[in-house]
Design an enzyme around this catalytic site. Sequence first.
Site, PDB file in Angstrom:
ATOM      1  CE  LYS A 142      -1.872  -1.005   3.973  1.00  0.00           C
ATOM      2  NZ  LYS A 142      -1.178  -2.277   4.265  1.00  0.00           N
TER       3      LYS A 142
ATOM      4  NE  ARG B  13      -3.808  -1.159   9.832  1.00  0.00           N
ATOM      5  CZ  ARG B  13      -2.764  -0.561   9.289  1.00  0.00           C
ATOM      6  NH1 ARG B  13      -2.768   0.737   9.120  1.00  0.00           N
ATOM      7  NH2 ARG B  13      -1.720  -1.270   8.904  1.00  0.00           N
TER       8      ARG B  13
ATOM      9  NE  ARG C 227       7.361  -2.978   6.153  1.00  0.00           N
ATOM     10  CZ  ARG C 227       6.053  -2.760   6.250  1.00  0.00           C
ATOM     11  NH1 ARG C 227       5.419  -2.085   5.289  1.00  0.00           N
ATOM     12  NH2 ARG C 227       5.374  -3.235   7.264  1.00  0.00           N
TER      13      ARG C 227
ATOM     14  NE  ARG D  67       6.786  -0.694  10.267  1.00  0.00           N
ATOM     15  CZ  ARG D  67       5.650  -0.620   9.600  1.00  0.00           C
ATOM     16  NH1 ARG D  67       5.610  -0.041   8.412  1.00  0.00           N
ATOM     17  NH2 ARG D  67       4.555  -1.138  10.099  1.00  0.00           N
TER      18      ARG D  67
ATOM     19  NE  ARG E  58       2.042  -5.068  11.388  1.00  0.00           N
ATOM     20  CZ  ARG E  58       3.088  -4.768  10.628  1.00  0.00           C
ATOM     21  NH1 ARG E  58       4.249  -5.327  10.865  1.00  0.00           N
ATOM     22  NH2 ARG E  58       2.955  -3.919   9.649  1.00  0.00           N
TER      23      ARG E  58
HETATM   24  P1  ADP Z   1       2.306  -1.788   3.216  1.00  0.00           P
HETATM   25  O1  ADP Z   1       2.338  -0.291   3.179  1.00  0.00           O
HETATM   26  O2  ADP Z   1       1.079  -2.362   2.573  1.00  0.00           O
HETATM   27  O3  ADP Z   1       2.549  -2.332   4.576  1.00  0.00           O
HETATM   28  P2  ADP Z   1       4.870  -1.624   1.788  1.00  0.00           P
HETATM   29  O4  ADP Z   1       4.585  -0.717   0.662  1.00  0.00           O
HETATM   30  O5  ADP Z   1       5.672  -1.108   2.920  1.00  0.00           O
HETATM   31  O6  ADP Z   1       3.512  -2.297   2.319  1.00  0.00           O
HETATM   32  O7  ADP Z   1       5.589  -2.939   1.197  1.00  0.00           O
HETATM   33  C1  ADP Z   1       5.970  -4.026   2.034  1.00  0.00           C
HETATM   34  C2  ADP Z   1       7.320  -4.581   1.594  1.00  0.00           C
HETATM   35  O8  ADP Z   1       7.202  -5.199   0.300  1.00  0.00           O
HETATM   36  C3  ADP Z   1       8.394  -3.504   1.424  1.00  0.00           C
HETATM   37  O9  ADP Z   1       9.632  -4.079   1.764  1.00  0.00           O
HETATM   38  C4  ADP Z   1       8.327  -3.151  -0.055  1.00  0.00           C
HETATM   39  O10 ADP Z   1       9.586  -2.657  -0.515  1.00  0.00           O
HETATM   40  C5  ADP Z   1       7.996  -4.510  -0.678  1.00  0.00           C
HETATM   41  N1  ADP Z   1       7.161  -4.422  -1.868  1.00  0.00           N
HETATM   42  C6  ADP Z   1       6.202  -3.498  -2.163  1.00  0.00           C
HETATM   43  N2  ADP Z   1       5.623  -3.757  -3.349  1.00  0.00           N
HETATM   44  C7  ADP Z   1       6.202  -4.891  -3.821  1.00  0.00           C
HETATM   45  C8  ADP Z   1       6.039  -5.681  -5.017  1.00  0.00           C
HETATM   46  N3  ADP Z   1       5.110  -5.375  -5.947  1.00  0.00           N
HETATM   47  N4  ADP Z   1       6.810  -6.770  -5.144  1.00  0.00           N
HETATM   48  C9  ADP Z   1       7.712  -7.110  -4.195  1.00  0.00           C
HETATM   49  N5  ADP Z   1       7.932  -6.415  -3.069  1.00  0.00           N
HETATM   50  C10 ADP Z   1       7.187  -5.308  -2.875  1.00  0.00           C
HETATM   51  P1  ADP Z   2       1.399  -1.822   7.610  1.00  0.00           P
HETATM   52  O1  ADP Z   2       2.741  -2.032   7.054  1.00  0.00           O
HETATM   53  O2  ADP Z   2       0.898  -2.922   8.472  1.00  0.00           O
HETATM   54  O3  ADP Z   2       0.394  -1.429   6.612  1.00  0.00           O
HETATM   55  P2  ADP Z   2       1.258   0.755   9.026  1.00  0.00           P
HETATM   56  O4  ADP Z   2       2.489   1.540   8.981  1.00  0.00           O
HETATM   57  O5  ADP Z   2       0.102   1.185   8.207  1.00  0.00           O
HETATM   58  O6  ADP Z   2       1.674  -0.738   8.721  1.00  0.00           O
HETATM   59  O7  ADP Z   2       0.754   0.622  10.535  1.00  0.00           O
HETATM   60  C1  ADP Z   2       1.615   0.198  11.561  1.00  0.00           C
HETATM   61  C2  ADP Z   2       0.822   0.101  12.859  1.00  0.00           C
HETATM   62  O8  ADP Z   2       0.297   1.387  13.216  1.00  0.00           O
HETATM   63  C3  ADP Z   2      -0.391  -0.814  12.807  1.00  0.00           C
HETATM   64  O9  ADP Z   2      -0.067  -2.175  13.031  1.00  0.00           O
HETATM   65  C4  ADP Z   2      -1.246  -0.225  13.931  1.00  0.00           C
HETATM   66  O10 ADP Z   2      -0.765  -0.605  15.205  1.00  0.00           O
HETATM   67  C5  ADP Z   2      -0.995   1.276  13.784  1.00  0.00           C
HETATM   68  N1  ADP Z   2      -1.975   1.901  12.870  1.00  0.00           N
HETATM   69  C6  ADP Z   2      -1.720   2.504  11.681  1.00  0.00           C
HETATM   70  N2  ADP Z   2      -2.846   2.964  11.118  1.00  0.00           N
HETATM   71  C7  ADP Z   2      -3.862   2.643  11.984  1.00  0.00           C
HETATM   72  C8  ADP Z   2      -5.271   2.812  11.967  1.00  0.00           C
HETATM   73  N3  ADP Z   2      -5.903   3.408  10.947  1.00  0.00           N
HETATM   74  N4  ADP Z   2      -5.977   2.338  13.038  1.00  0.00           N
HETATM   75  C9  ADP Z   2      -5.384   1.754  14.079  1.00  0.00           C
HETATM   76  N5  ADP Z   2      -4.063   1.540  14.140  1.00  0.00           N
HETATM   77  C10 ADP Z   2      -3.297   1.979  13.115  1.00  0.00           C
END
Ligand code: ADP
Ligand code: ADP
Length: 213
Positions: free
Chosen positions: A13, A88, A127, A160, A171
Amino acid sequence: MKIIMLGAPGAGKGTQAKMIAEKYQIPHISTGDIFRANIKNGTQLGMEAKKYMDQGLLVPDELTVKILLDRVAQEDCKNGYVLDGFPRTIPQAEVLDKALAGLGEAIDYAINVDVPDENIVRRMSGRRACLSCGATYHVEHIPPRQEGICDHCGQALVLRDDDKPETVQNRLKVYHEQTQPLIDFYTAKGVLRTVDGTADMKDVFEEIVSILK
Ligand code: ADP
Ligand code: ADP
Ligand code: ZN
């Protein structure tokens, strides 16, 4: 244009939201980034949020909703935004919906980045995040130019705290219980679009751009 990114933790995302924000010149708003910035700066909010985040649990809706509504009320959000990690829960989505309806507005697209659970744990362990600018990398798939260093701001990259495999399992469970119901919520509103998040980052982006056209 108001866009929501849906999908499991690690689905990509944030990666896609950043590219959307750049192409369409709208702010990328990540509640996770906002919480992490607060943790880094040692604020009260950060300390409260960390208790939940470290366990892979959601931060309570009351805290999260207020932060998000304040953020989208800012001037730079006038022409839209891409929300990453919010809503969420169904209550979060309902609050956002009401706030927008009060302004005669609505979400235009909810992009569901679909990645099966099997792929997620592997993605998360690779990541690497920049806590200064929010950029994310993957040690195999999306490496930084220089190992361990952010391409954008030169800061050191970290694994992280909540990307450890035990926490990732929590999660994922929380995602299925509390966040996945949003897929039906936005389907009912006619704005849900699903993309295959297992494809290459660039291909996923192309698919999203073709939807937003
Ligand atoms: P989210 O925001 O949904 O938690 P991230 O954008 O941080 O996810 O992506 C999670 C991990 O996967 C990161 O290490 C990112 O660099 C990697 N990643 C994102 N998109 C892709 C893809 N299309 N293929 C492989 N790895 C990806
Ligand atoms: P992800 O890679 O899982 O998409 P985020 O960076 O979006 O991670 O979120 C990391 C953490 O921050 C979540 O596991 C949660 O604890 C908290 N968090 C982020 N956004 C929200 C939300 N909209 N509601 C509740 N908790 C949140
Ligand atoms: Zn950076």
